[in-house]
Design a protein around this motif. Structure first.
Motif, mmCIF file in Angstrom:
data_model
loop_
_atom_site.group_PDB
_atom_site.id
_atom_site.type_symbol
_atom_site.label_atom_id
_atom_site.label_comp_id
_atom_site.label_asym_id
_atom_site.label_seq_id
_atom_site.Cartn_x
_atom_site.Cartn_y
_atom_site.Cartn_z
ATOM 1 N N UNK A 41 -6.982 10.562 -2.140
ATOM 2 C CA UNK A 41 -6.369 9.253 -2.392
ATOM 3 C C UNK A 41 -5.346 8.926 -1.300
ATOM 4 N N UNK A 42 -4.577 9.965 -0.888
ATOM 5 C CA UNK A 42 -3.602 9.743 0.196
ATOM 6 C C UNK A 42 -4.314 9.411 1.509
ATOM 7 N N UNK A 43 -5.426 10.103 1.756
ATOM 8 C CA UNK A 43 -6.189 9.837 2.980
ATOM 9 C C UNK A 43 -6.706 8.401 2.972
ATOM 10 N N UNK B 47 0.850 -1.218 0.000
ATOM 11 C CA UNK B 47 0.000 0.000 0.000
ATOM 12 C C UNK B 47 0.871 1.249 0.000
ATOM 13 N N UNK B 48 1.938 1.216 0.831
ATOM 14 C CA UNK B 48 2.809 2.390 0.874
ATOM 15 C C UNK B 48 3.509 2.602 -0.469
ATOM 16 N N UNK C 94 -3.755 1.750 5.447
ATOM 17 C CA UNK C 94 -2.534 1.382 6.174
ATOM 18 C C UNK C 94 -2.805 1.320 7.667
ATOM 19 N N UNK C 95 -3.599 2.270 8.159
ATOM 20 C CA UNK C 95 -3.950 2.273 9.590
ATOM 21 C C UNK C 95 -4.721 1.003 9.974
#
Length: 438
Positions: free
Chosen positions: A237-239, A224-225, A245-246
């Protein structure tokens, strides 16, 4: 092959233990054998001396009788000729050591006769070059009052034969005993190392399973990163990527927490702080917490029969136990299904019952549900409305440990018509003043 390699050190350990058992037994046998040989040697030697002493007494008695019957000194000589004692040479000598009967005697017999004439009796061991002889000489008086010396001689071959028989018998018994000790030592070593072998195999499997479970969320996090960093994206998209990821990191943290809990439980580093608490209060609070998760899935959580049920236990662990059972029930119940919780007090035993209308558990999997990392048939998790939500197959293992730590029993059944019933029965609560940390 991995199992064979892991068992090689244990096989070496078993061989070493067996060797130590055998060596220790051999040393004990040697000490016992030497001590036994010394004691028996003394006894046999003493018996030979007593036998020679008895022979001289018989010779003196026969000489007196024959002298009395014949009323001449010649009668004593006849006694030597007539008296026959197997494996004994008999001599009759005067006080000066001169042979009376037989007509001649070896010099060492004469010397012994002179010693016995002065001291009353004497014992000697003489080597003739061909054999070793034992001698007993005793001063006696005939019926006429004449002093003479009676001598009896026996060969040491008699003793050596008895020693050889003793050594042969002891060696045979020792050989049989050594074989039995070696075999028994191997079995004992195998039995004593079986727990270690199971522990090593369990730890190997546990580490492999833990690595597998951790590898998946770590790979997802990394991918994902990498995807998020490959090119510039819109803030939304970053959020979304960070939220994903969280979520994955929370799943990873949950697995690590579960592994840490089990590791501390195995090491005995998680004390159980016992105090008086009430299972009904804990169950009610846990049910209200599970309702939020269940509502999002369309599953109803309800509290049915409810009784005051005191328990002596660790509040945090008991709460965790209830939450694990509720979480599993919700997880494997399809939307529109129902989960019920009951708290009863049966014969002063607090009892928790969690029922669901979910997919149930196949009969062939019931016996394995408490195994670590066991998650059953993957096909069951792909049924409509069933989402694993990051489970690693550790929850029920932790529940089992918590129940065991509280001397409680936990059982999970799956009725033929579907659904699952989990039952936990705690031991009767003691007096409040009797409860103490463990």
């Amino acid at each position: 092959m991995a199992t064979d390699r892991s068992s090689q050190p244990l096989n070496v350990l078993r061989l070493r233990l067996t060797a130590w058992y055998a060596i220790t037994f051999i040393v004990i046998l040697l000490l016992l054998g030497v001590g036994l040989f010394v004691v028996v040697r003394r006894q046999i030697t003493q018996q030979l001396r007593n036998s020679l002493h008895g022979a001289t007494i018989q010779l003196a008695r026969a000489a007196r009788v024959r002298e009395t019957e014949s009323r001449t000194a010649r009668g004593a000589v006849d006694a030597v000729e007539e008296l026959r004692i197997p494996d004994r040479a008999l001599y009759l000598l005067d006080s000066a050591g001169a042979p009376i009967k037989p007509d001649s005697a070896p010099q060492w017999v004469r010397d012994a006769a002179r010693d016995a004439s002065r001291s009353g009796e004497t014992d000697a061991e003489i080597s003739t070059g061909e054999e070793i002889l034992h001698l007993h000489a005793e001063r006696v008086r005939l019926a006429s009052g004449r002093p003479v010396v009676a001598v009896a001689v026996a060969s040491r071959v008699e003793l050596e034969d008895q020693y050889a028989d003793l050594i042969a018998a002891f060696a045979g018994a020792a050989t049989i005993a050594l074989v039995l000790v070696a075999g028994g030592g191997w079995l004992l070593a195998r039995r004593s190392t079986e727990p270690a072998e199971r522990t090593i195999e369990y730890m190997r499997r546990f580490m492999a399973d833990a690595a597998h479970e951790l590898r998946t969320p770590l790979a997802v996090l990394r991918s994902r990163a990498e995807v998020a960093l490959q090119q510039e994206r819109a803030p939304d998209a970053y959020v979304a990527a960070l939220r994903a990821i969280d979520a994955d990191s929370q799943r990873l943290a949950g697995i690590v927490d579960d592994l840490l809990t089990l590791a501390r439980a195995d090491a005995g580093e998680r004390p159980v702080e016992r105090r008086r608490l009430y299972l009904d209060d804990i169950a009610l609070d846990a049910a209200s917490g599970a309702q939020a998760i269940a509502a999002a899935k369309g599953v109803t959580v309800s509290v049915e029969e409810f009784e005051e049920a005191p328990v002596d236990g660790d509040e945090a662990l008991v709460r965790q136990l209830v939450m694990i059972l509720l979480d599993n029930a919700v997880k494997f119940t399809q939307p529109g299904g129902r989960v019920t919780i009951e708290v009863l007090s049966r014969e002063a035993r607090a009892t928790l019952v969690v029922r669901d209308t979910g997919i149930g558990i196949p009969a062939d999997q019931i016996g394995r549900i408490f195994e670590r990392f066991y998650r059953g048939d993957p096909a069951r998790t792909r049924l409509p409305g069933i989402a694993m939500r990051g489970g690693a197959g550790l929850g029920l293992s932790i529940a089992r440990w918590i129940a065991d730590a509280h001397d409680a029993t936990i059982a999970i059944e799956s009725p033929p018509n579907g659904g699952t019933v989990a039952t936990v029965i705690f031991p009767p609560a003691r007096d409040a003043n009797d409860v103490s940390p463990q």
